[in-house]
Each structure stands twice: as C-alpha cells, then as structure tokens.
Design a protein around this motif. Structure first.
Motif, PDB file in Angstrom:
ATOM      1  N   GLU A 104      10.727   4.646   3.441  1.00  0.00           N
ATOM      2  CA  GLU A 104      10.138   4.220   2.171  1.00  0.00           C
ATOM      3  C   GLU A 104      10.151   5.362   1.151  1.00  0.00           C
ATOM      4  N   VAL A 156      -0.119   8.602  10.624  1.00  0.00           N
ATOM      5  CA  VAL A 156       0.269   7.210  10.866  1.00  0.00           C
ATOM      6  C   VAL A 156       0.460   6.991  12.362  1.00  0.00           C
ATOM      7  N   ASP A 173      -2.833   5.962   7.490  1.00  0.00           N
ATOM      8  CA  ASP A 173      -2.298   4.602   7.501  1.00  0.00           C
ATOM      9  C   ASP A 173      -2.805   3.905   8.756  1.00  0.00           C
ATOM     10  N   LYS A 209       0.837  -1.207   0.000  1.00  0.00           N
ATOM     11  CA  LYS A 209       0.000   0.000   0.000  1.00  0.00           C
ATOM     12  C   LYS A 209       0.870   1.255   0.000  1.00  0.00           C
ATOM     13  N   THR A 210       2.027   1.192   0.664  1.00  0.00           N
ATOM     14  CA  THR A 210       2.911   2.357   0.759  1.00  0.00           C
ATOM     15  C   THR A 210       3.373   2.817  -0.617  1.00  0.00           C
ATOM     16  N   ASN A 253       9.385   4.403   9.369  1.00  0.00           N
ATOM     17  CA  ASN A 253       9.193   3.477   8.265  1.00  0.00           C
ATOM     18  C   ASN A 253       8.756   4.223   7.003  1.00  0.00           C
ATOM     19  N   TRP A 254       7.810   5.145   7.134  1.00  0.00           N
ATOM     20  CA  TRP A 254       7.358   5.912   5.975  1.00  0.00           C
ATOM     21  C   TRP A 254       8.486   6.803   5.444  1.00  0.00           C
TER      22      TRP A 254
END
Length: 900
Positions: free
Chosen positions: A491, A480, A552, A454-455, A487-488
């Motif tokens: 990414e 989030v 998220d 999804k990211t 993590n985001w």
C-alpha cells in the motif's frame, strides 16, 4: 442447553433489528425474568419491548435492558394519552425526529450501539405498535384492562395531577397548590383538567365507585410514603386550592419522585426550566488560554465561578445565597432553588482544583474528565447533587474539542501530489481529525468499518506531517499482525512511494541485520513497520522515541495482561493511533485497554475504570453519557453501510449453497454419530470435552470430502456433494470470466481444491495458507489482483481472513463454515471493500441434514452465535451441551441429506 444463570444481552444488528441473545461475560438475569424475556423476544422485537416496558416496571435491570424498557414505557405513556373511544386508540404517534435522535445519543454501551439511529428507533416504535395491537386483539379486553394485565401501574382510567403555581401577589404565601384530574382526552390528545373535588361529584353513586377508587389509587399510594400528604388527604385539604409558603413549596419539590413513582402527574410553573426552579451552579472553566505545550499532560488553566442561568453572580448575590438556608430564594426576580450544603461542597472541590491549577496547571486528561463529569478516582457523588456543579471548556479548549467532535469543520490538510490516489470526502475528514490529534499530542482510535480505507488515511497523515514539520521528524512506528506486513508495504508503494520505510521483521531482513540496525539509519526513515511478535524480540523498538506509534488491528491489545500488550504500551512516542474495524464501544474491557494505549491515564487505572463503570450503571438517566462524552473526541467510527459516508461500494448478496451428501459421506457420517453416541456415555470432564471437539471436526471433514477424514488421497469428485456443488458454481463463474475466493479452515483441503478447480477453469489458481511465507503473500495478492488469467484464490481462513485487499473477486465461497459470523464476514470483506465496483456474491456451503445445516439455522436465528457458541474457539460451549442435545445436533436427517 442448560442455562442455570442466563447471561443475556440485547443487541442491534447492522440492519437495525433488536435481538436477545446470550453472551459470555454478560450480566446474568434472574431465571424467571430471563425466561419471560426470551419467550417474548422469540415472538419478535416488538413483543420483547412490550414485555420490558409493560411488565418489568420497577425491576432492577442491566443498563441496556433499562434503556429499552424506558423506550417502551415512553411508548405506553404516549398510548395512554390516547382516548380509548378514538378510532386509533391502540396507536401511539412516534416522537419527533429530534427527540428520537436525542434518545439514540443517550444509549448505553451495548452490542451494535453504533447502528442505533433515530430511524432505527422509529422502526422499533412502529414494531412495538404492531405488537401491542396484535396482543390487544388477542386478549379481547379493553385497552385499560389489557394494560393492567401487564402491570398494575398502567392505570388509564384517569390521572391525578398535583399542580404547583406561583402567586406573586401574596408575599407571605407566594405559591399555590391544586390537585386536579383528567376525566378524558380531546381528539387532539390534550387532557382536560378538573379540580379533584369535582371527581367526588362526577363519580357519585355505587356504580361509579370503582372509577373513583381507580382514579384516587395513585394518590393513595403516594400518601402511604409521604406523611404530610397523608394528613392532607385525611383532612380533605387535598380537594381544595391551598396557598403555600416557600418552605412548603420546597417540601413539595422534595417529594416529586415519590409522587411520580406512585402514578401521580406533577405539573410545575411553565417558565421553570426542566420542571424545577433554577439552581445556582458552581461552574469550573478550563482551558480558556492556549497552553505552552501540547499533549495529554499539557497544563491548562482553571477558574471557578458561581452562575445562574449561565450568568455570573455578583459577590452580593453569592453572599445572599450562602447566608440563607436550604430552600427557595427570590434572586433577580425569579425563584431559585438553593441547597447551601451541596453548593458549599462543590465550591470547596472546585477551589481546590483552582489552587492546584494555579500552581502547575490542569492536565488535558484531568480537564477531559472534568468536562465529561467522569470522576474516575473519586467516591460516587450523591445522585441528588447532580446539576449543582459542572465544568465547561474555555475559548481555546472549546475550539479544539469542537474540531475533534465534529471533524467535518476542520481546516483542510492536503498530502499533495505525493499521495498517489484520491481521498474520498469522509477520508479527508479522517485525515484532518488524525492530524489535529497528532498535532496536540493526543491519541486517536480510528474505528472505521473494514474496507473504508484506514490505511490510506494513515499514509496521508504521515505525508501531511512530513510537509508540516519544519525540521526532520523522528520516524513513526507501525505495528501490525505478521500477515499484514506485505500488505502495508504494498500500500505504501502504491499510494505513498515517497515515504521511506523499513519492514523490521525476519521475513524481510536477516535476524543478524535486524538486531544491529543503527540509530542513524532509522533516523533517515519515515516509517518502521514491524509485527506484534517482533516487539518482544527487538529491544531497540522500545528503547528509542518515535513520532507516532500506530497499531493496526488494535484489537490485538484488548487483553491488557498479555506480553505483547505490555510491550506496546511501553513505546515512547509523541502521539499514538489505534486502527480497528471492530467497535470498541461495546466491550468495556477492550475500550479501556485500547484507550490505555492511545491516551494513558484518560480512563484511569483498570481498577478505577471498573469501579467507575459500575457506578455509572446505577445512574438513573443516560448512565453512560459521561463516558461517551469523555471518549468521543478521540474515537472516530464510520460504517461501510452508511450511504452518507460512501455511495460507490456495491451491495453484497449472501446466499446459502446447499449440498447433498454422497452415499459414502452419509455412511461415514452415520458411523461417526453412532460412535459418538457410544463413547460419550462413558466420557467425563476433559476427556468428554476433547471427544466432542474431535467429533465436531470429524463431521466437518466428512461433509467436505470422505478423503479428508480417511486420508486415502483419492479425492474423487463423485464422492463429495460439496465438490459437485463447487463445480456447478465454478462453471458459471468461469463462463462469465469472473474471479472467486474460496475460504476453508483446513489447510489440507487447499491443495485438492486447487487441483479440482484447475480442471474446471482450465487453468490454475493460487493458494495461501498458514505455511505460506510472509514475503510470498504480497506477490500472491498482487498476482490475483493484476493477472486476469488467475481465476481463483484458495485461502485458509486464519491466514487469509483479514487484512488482504482482494477486490478483483466478485464471488466469495465459504467452502466450510467457521460457525462464527464475525470471522466469516471479515473473510468476505477481503472482496467487499473499497475499490470494489461490482456486486459481490457470497456463497456459504451447507450440507443438508447435517450438523452444518442445524448450526446454520442457529446462526440465522441468533446472529451472536460467535459469542454464544464459539468465543475463543467455536466449539467450546458446545462441549457443555448435554449428551442428548449433542446427539440431536449432529444426527443425520436422511430425508434431506442425499439423493441416493
């Protein structure tokens, strides 16, 4: 457990198994019914379905139970059409795949509905067949006699048929009626129809009297409810052909449900669609033209027509229909069913909508509800009025909805070279779907299974929108959980480094700077990332406008009454996106709250939605179809296990790693059981509840290691069976130079585990728990993923169980059990997700002979234990068990627990 009001649910597992389980908040079934179904489903899904379809006829049931009962009664109906003297008289051929697919599409909301396919239905059909054959063999009865033991309605001696036919040669009496019966079936399964009068001859004599009575019983039941039929039976007219006027034929149509409910088969003229004459229909056409603006509030055009078989009626034909009375009318050479009162009501309603639309247009939300038939704010319609009116999409709206419902056909959008990665085909579809909804100003719920990326789909969308915009777009806002901030950020740096972003969280920026960020600085960014908690502390997040607002782990707003949910819904934005790996189709409250964020007003207010879903549950056929149609354009869900979606994700293998207790563990455990037995007898209420929770934690600690309970700091390897089992596994993993994740729910165990595994692997690993700073987590994840010298990663389940990509691991160890399969599976998916190219082994530690083994068995028998026992905190419902049940659950089985 003592279940005074059993709250049972039928759920499908990802493998397609149908199971009966308990769930908090589910509708309680009457006690005897619950007991019958529980006993039947304990023997298997086939036996449970046989009980539903064979023995629970006519009983009010919740929607999911009614759906599966309908499935089982269809099976039995097909079976009844099989000659009893045939070799395969106890087998029912499955319906064609297209029929099964349609039945799967019509399923109501229920746990696991997303796993329902035509293949699953065919498997359950076959399982039902095996259950029937087994039960029939055990009964030593004929098929007819056995079916009668299930319910008297199942009468297969012969079926009476009421036949209505057109007789065009007689203008005054243009219809004919004839009662027939089937004496037997051909080998092809086709019924032989004979005039009912012939049954009087065929079953003449005392020996045949029972057969005749059995044949005529359904007709007698129908006559008890229908006065004119009762007169026909009394006068003997029922045994002869009769000519009918249109009024008499219409009277017959009004009693069809009575006849079928009694067991009489009704046969109509073959050219009548759906077994009834054609009806004129009041049709509303919405969205024929492109609106001037987009969004949920976009104004669409609307017009009304009166149609017949989809063709617009002329003014003269409309005048003829409305001038007559309710009944049958001959229009365009065919018999048409007319209900003047219902037509006038429908026309009046649509004319009001037409006048409102002429003044200001119809909003997208209102149009969507009209098209789906979801009249949220209206009083429930008369069920008999269904089919007399309906709305259809005009050319422009039809094109948009087709793209949303089948995004595979949307035009390609390409994030270009700025995306440093390759989108898989299903991810490309997801980006196209998100882009169309965002362009229209509509909200989207991307509910792909965890690990399907999804990211990267969201990052691709942001790149595409930046390319498509002619001017500078306002920044988008991403909300989030705090644990996923790093993590985001990682990414973005990996997949979309051209996106300018800011992490608006005190782990990344000082509180003073965070509160004084200028609007001009924000306008230069593409994305702001913040946490749910920060929404409550940073007023400027709510006060300014965003391009997109993206959530998220959107299940965080499933409770509409929390402060963070209310804060999220106040955000000012062009379009909204919710990301969740947890299906929202199965819990109506969660569904409403998430849709109230992405498309406010689409599902009405909470009160309207609750009232509406209750009305839906009372609908006889496909009750939740309108709701599914309403949400379908805005919800996209793909499953990781669907090979048509993704073929390069390896399978995971789950095994239980049984451990023996050391002598010291066994002694401490038994002491704890004895102490609980003494104390629980004198505890009540809150005190008892706290006592049970404390001892359940104590048993878990002892099973892990005596030092965890005693707090002596020794942590000797020989004192714990789990330590010994962990060494065995770790040595094999080390010899293969593989990596492993170890999950525990106890922070105090992470350090000793790390020290111990360091000696096994010969080098240190990593640890992440609730006390690990948010900013440091990103570094730990990167180190584990990229540094081949790091062999293990120990994580506390709450801190590391969601949101992290740890595909470098090929083994996952659940050192102690959360007793919640959903939580454990989520943790497992840190390794079993996109990017993993090797098989993943999942080892679940279980101490034999202890409460761990007994609850593991319960989980195996009922995979919904996370809802059954641990909703909101695993042990909560365990506290309601009786003293005897609790002691039996935690008691030590010395035969299985230890070698010593």
């Amino acid at each position: 457990m003592n279940l005074n009001a059993p709250s049972l649910v039928l759920q499908l597992t990802p493998s397609g198994a149908l199971r009966l389980s308990t769930q908090e908040g589910a509708e309680a079934l009457e006690g005897e019914l619950a007991a019958r179904l529980t006993k039947a489903f304990d023997r298997g899904a086939g036996s449970g379905l046989l009980q539903l379809g064979g023995g629970e006829i006519g009983r009010p049931l919740p929607p999911a139970f009614a759906y599966w009962r309908d499935f089982a009664t269809h099976f039995l109906s097909v079976l009844c059409a099989r000659p009893e003297d045939a070799d395969d008289f106890d087998q029912a051929p499955p319906p064609p795949p297209e029929d099964l697919a349609a039945r799967a599409e019509a399923a109501p909301l229920m746990p696991g509905a997303e796993y329902l396919t035509s293949e699953v239905l065919q498997h359950l059909w076959e399982e039902l067949g095996r259950a029937f054959q087994s039960a029939l063999a055990k009964s030593r009865l004929s098929r007819a006699e056995f079916l009668k033991t299930l319910h008297p309605t199942w009468n297969v001696v012969g079926r009476v048929h009421f036949n209505l036919a057109e007789n065009r040669k007689d203008e005054e009496r243009p219809f004919a009626f004839l009662a027939t019966y089937t004496d037997r079936l051909s080998t092809q399964g086709r019924a032989r129809h004979l005039p009912l009068a012939q049954a009087l001859e065929e079953y003449r004599g005392a020996r045949q009297k029972d057969k005749l009575l059995s044949l005529l019983l359904p007709m007698q039941r129908a006559a008890e409810e229908c006065e004119w039929l009762r007169e026909m039976v009394a006068d003997g007219e029922i045994f002869h052909p009769i000519r009918w006027t249109p009024a008499e034929a219409f009277r017959f149509l009004g009693e069809i449900e009575t006849f079928e409910r009694a067991g009489v088969v009704v046969r109509m003229p073959a050219h009548w669609p759906a077994g009834r004459p054609t009806r004129p229909k009041v049709t509303g056409i919405v969205g024929a033209k492109r609106p001037s603006t987009f969004g949920l509030d976009a104004m669409l055009d609307f017009r009304m027509e009166l149609t017949l078989d989809g063709e617009k009626l002329t003014p003269k034909e409309i005048e003829t229909i409305l001038a007559g009375t309710t009944g049958l009318a001959l229009i365009r050479g065919q018999w048409v069913e007319v209900d003047r009162q219902r037509l006038m009501r429908a026309m009046d309603r649509y004319q009001k909508i037409e006048r409102l639309a002429a003044r200001g247009g119809l909003s997208f939300a209102e149009a969507s509800r009209l098209l789906s038939g979801a009249a949220l704010s209206e009083e429930p319609d008369d069920p008999a009025s269904q089919g007399w009116s309906g709305a259809i999409a005009g050319p422009w709206l039809k094109e948009q909805l087709a793209g949303l419902r089948s995004p595979e056909g949307l035009a390609m959008v390409d994030p270009g070279e700025r995306l440093k990665g390759r989108l898989r085909p299903y991810q490309q579809v997801g980006v196209r779907w998100l882009n169309l909804l965002s362009h229209l100003g509509l909200g989207a719920c991307l509910a792909d299974d965890m690990g399907l990326g999804k990211t990267i789909q969201v990052l691709s969308l942001l790149l595409v929108r930046r390319q498509q915009s002619r001017g500078k777009l306002p920044p988008s806002l991403l909300v989030v959980p705090a644990s996923l901030l790093a993590n985001w950020a990682a990414e973005i740096e990996r997949f979309a480094p051209d996106l300018s972003f800011l992490v608006a969280h005190r782990s990344a920026i000082s509180p003073q700077s965070l509160n004084s960020i200028s609007a001009s600085k924000l306008d230069r960014l593409d994305l702001i990332i913040t946490s749910y908690g920060s929404l409550l502390r940073l007023p400027w997040l709510e006060s300014r406008s965003w391009d997109l607002a993206i959530l998220d782990e959107a299940q965080a707003i499933k409770n509409p009454n929390t402060r963070q949910t209310k804060a999220v819904k106040k955000l000012q934005t062009r379009a909204r996106i919710a990301l969740t790996g947890t299906p929202v189709e199965n819990r109506l409250g969660d569904l409403w709250s998430i849709f109230d964020f992405i498309n406010p007003g689409l599902l009405g207010s909470a009160k309207e939605f609750t009232s509406y879903t209750r009305r839906l549950a009372d609908r006889p056929h496909n009750p939740f179809g309108p709701l599914r149609d309403l949400i379908r354009p805005y919800l996209l869900r793909r499953l990781k296990t669907d090979r048509s979606v993704i073929t390069d994700l390896p399978d995971k293998t789950e095994v239980r790693a049984f451990c023996l207790l050391s002598r010291r563990q066994a002694v401490l455990y038994q002491e704890a059981v004895d102490e609980l037995s003494r104390q629980i007898r004198h505890a009540e209420g809150v005190q008892r509840r706290g006592l049970v929770l404390a001892f359940l934690t104590r048993f878990k600690q002892i099973c892990n290691h005596p030092s965890q309970w005693l707090g002596d700091g020794l942590w000797a390897e020989e004192e714990s069976g789990k330590w010994a089992r962990l060494r065995e596994l770790a040595e094999v993993i080390a010899s293969r130079q593989e990596k492993v994740l170890i999950f525990t729910q106890f922070r105090e165990v992470t350090g000793p585990l790390s020290d111990f595994l360091g000696t096994v692997f010969g080098r240190g690993g990593l640890v992440l728990h609730g006390g690990t700073p948010v900013a440091q987590r990103r570094h730990l994840v990167r180190q584990f993923q990229e540094d081949e010298s790091v062999p293990f990663f120990i994580l506390s389940l709450k801190a590391g169980g969601s949101g992290l990509n740890l595909t470098a691991a090929t083994h996952v160890i659940h050192f102690d059990r959360w007793w919640n399969p959903a939580v454990e599976n989520q943790a497992t998916d840190r390794a079993f997700r996109i990017g993993q190219r090797r098989n993943v082994m999942v080892h679940k530690f279980v101490c034999q002979g202890t409460v761990e083994e007994k609850i593991d068995q319960l989980i195996s028998e009922k995979t919904s234990l996370s809802k059954e026992l641990l909703e909101g905190g695993a042990e909560l419902n365990l506290t309601e068990w009786s003293d005897e049940e609790l002691i039996r659950l935690v008691s030590l089985d010395l035969k299985n627990t230890s070698k010593e």
